[in-house]
Design an enzyme around this catalytic site. Sequence first.
Site, PDB file in Angstrom:
ATOM      1  N   LYS A 182       0.833  -1.214   0.000  1.00 16.10           N
ATOM      2  CA  LYS A 182       0.000   0.000   0.000  1.00 16.10           C
ATOM      3  C   LYS A 182       0.868   1.264   0.000  1.00 16.10           C
ATOM      4  O   LYS A 182       0.585   2.206  -0.722  1.00 16.10           O
ATOM      5  CB  LYS A 182      -0.930   0.032   1.232  1.00 16.10           C
TER       6      LYS A 182
ATOM      7  N   ARG B 216      -9.969   0.332   8.928  1.00 17.37           N
ATOM      8  CA  ARG B 216      -9.499  -1.013   9.250  1.00 17.37           C
ATOM      9  C   ARG B 216     -10.562  -1.845   9.939  1.00 17.37           C
ATOM     10  O   ARG B 216     -10.316  -3.005  10.255  1.00 17.37           O
ATOM     11  CB  ARG B 216      -8.285  -0.913  10.158  1.00 17.37           C
TER      12      ARG B 216
ATOM     13  N   ARG C  54      11.498  -7.288   5.731  1.00 22.36           N
ATOM     14  CA  ARG C  54      11.540  -5.848   5.439  1.00 22.36           C
ATOM     15  C   ARG C  54      12.513  -5.156   6.384  1.00 22.36           C
ATOM     16  O   ARG C  54      12.541  -5.416   7.579  1.00 22.36           O
ATOM     17  CB  ARG C  54      10.125  -5.283   5.621  1.00 22.36           C
TER      18      ARG C  54
ATOM     19  N   ARG D  66      11.418  -2.739  11.531  1.00 26.93           N
ATOM     20  CA  ARG D  66      10.326  -2.050  12.222  1.00 26.93           C
ATOM     21  C   ARG D  66       9.918  -2.905  13.412  1.00 26.93           C
ATOM     22  O   ARG D  66       9.863  -4.126  13.297  1.00 26.93           O
ATOM     23  CB  ARG D  66       9.141  -1.913  11.249  1.00 26.93           C
TER      24      ARG D  66
ATOM     25  N   ARG E 126      -0.789  -9.192  13.440  1.00 28.69           N
ATOM     26  CA  ARG E 126      -1.335  -8.152  12.555  1.00 28.69           C
ATOM     27  C   ARG E 126      -2.181  -8.777  11.451  1.00 28.69           C
ATOM     28  O   ARG E 126      -3.207  -8.228  11.053  1.00 28.69           O
ATOM     29  CB  ARG E 126      -0.188  -7.325  11.943  1.00 28.69           C
TER      30      ARG E 126
HETATM   31  P1  AMP Z   1       0.529   0.245   9.213  1.00 28.49           P
HETATM   32  O1  AMP Z   1       1.770   1.054   9.053  1.00 28.49           O
HETATM   33  O2  AMP Z   1      -0.621   0.733   8.372  1.00 28.49           O
HETATM   34  O3  AMP Z   1       0.763  -1.239   9.060  1.00 28.49           O
HETATM   35  O4  AMP Z   1       0.034   0.465  10.727  1.00 28.49           O
HETATM   36  C1  AMP Z   1       0.845   0.112  11.831  1.00 28.49           C
HETATM   37  C2  AMP Z   1       0.016   0.024  13.097  1.00 28.49           C
HETATM   38  O5  AMP Z   1      -0.644   1.279  13.359  1.00 28.49           O
HETATM   39  C3  AMP Z   1      -1.133  -0.980  13.061  1.00 28.49           C
HETATM   40  O6  AMP Z   1      -0.695  -2.299  13.374  1.00 28.49           O
HETATM   41  C4  AMP Z   1      -2.069  -0.415  14.128  1.00 28.49           C
HETATM   42  O7  AMP Z   1      -1.597  -0.682  15.433  1.00 28.49           O
HETATM   43  C5  AMP Z   1      -1.944   1.074  13.902  1.00 28.49           C
HETATM   44  N1  AMP Z   1      -2.950   1.571  12.924  1.00 28.49           N
HETATM   45  C6  AMP Z   1      -2.714   2.069  11.670  1.00 28.49           C
HETATM   46  N2  AMP Z   1      -3.863   2.429  11.063  1.00 28.49           N
HETATM   47  C7  AMP Z   1      -4.862   2.143  11.946  1.00 28.49           C
HETATM   48  C8  AMP Z   1      -6.284   2.252  11.903  1.00 28.49           C
HETATM   49  N3  AMP Z   1      -6.932   2.709  10.823  1.00 28.49           N
HETATM   50  N4  AMP Z   1      -6.984   1.855  12.994  1.00 28.49           N
HETATM   51  C9  AMP Z   1      -6.356   1.390  14.106  1.00 28.49           C
HETATM   52  N5  AMP Z   1      -5.028   1.236  14.196  1.00 28.49           N
HETATM   53  C10 AMP Z   1      -4.274   1.607  13.138  1.00 28.49           C
END
Ligand code: AMP
Length: 211
Positions: free
Chosen positions: A16, A92, A126, A155, A166
């Site tokens: 993404k 989400r 990654r 990360r 996740r």
């Molecule tokens: P990402 O970088 O999009 O994979 O997001 C990393 C982490 O941020 C996720 O595992 C969640 O803990 C939090 N997060 C990101 N976007 C959301 C969302 N829309 N709702 C809730 N938690 C989020």
Amino acid sequence: MAQPRMLILGAPGAGKGTQSAKITDEFDIDHVTTGDALRANKEMDISEMDTEYDTPREYMDQGELVPDEVVNAIVDEALSQADGFVLDGYPRNLEQADELEDMTDLDLALYLDVSEEELVHRLTGRRLDPETGDIYHVEYNPPEDPEVEDRLEQREDDTEETVKERLRVFRENTEPVIDHYEDEGSLERVDGEQAPEDVWEDVKKTIENTD
Ligand code: AMP
């Protein structure tokens, strides 16, 4: 489509971020990403919101979703300033999708489809260059410069245990969101398992063909 208002949906590791960067360049729109916004505000005090933990970090480190109230506020603020946008990492769950409906209309929801086996492989391999922000993969895309290789970091939520959590959270909370946009007729699927340039070709065509 001149300045689309769109979602990019997909599991963690589906690409993404990579595709959103290309979309924002090509269509001159804002990239609104809740993951980056939360990483930049990890230690924000959210204790007043009556949540289980007091900071976003505690949720993120465990691969859990940060409470809707926190994330909805971030998105509402960002969208109020954007003409066109690609929203990455939100919604989400179905509650967030409902909330989004009150904030804006959408032109399309694009879903990057990648198998779970490939997602685990991509995420656990990654690595991030903390100096440039560039993203590498130990196997698919290692850096040529040994100095860069030495300073690469993983990360915190890309460890195998957190990646599995996740993906479980994605299946449980976000797959219903994908079904929701499919039922509504606004979902476009792209095969995210191709090489990044081929995914981009399909993504670009899909956006251009949306009216
Ligand atoms: P990402 O970088 O999009 O994979 O997001 C990393 C982490 O941020 C996720 O595992 C969640 O803990 C939090 N997060 C990101 N976007 C959301 C969302 N829309 N709702 C809730 N938690 C989020």
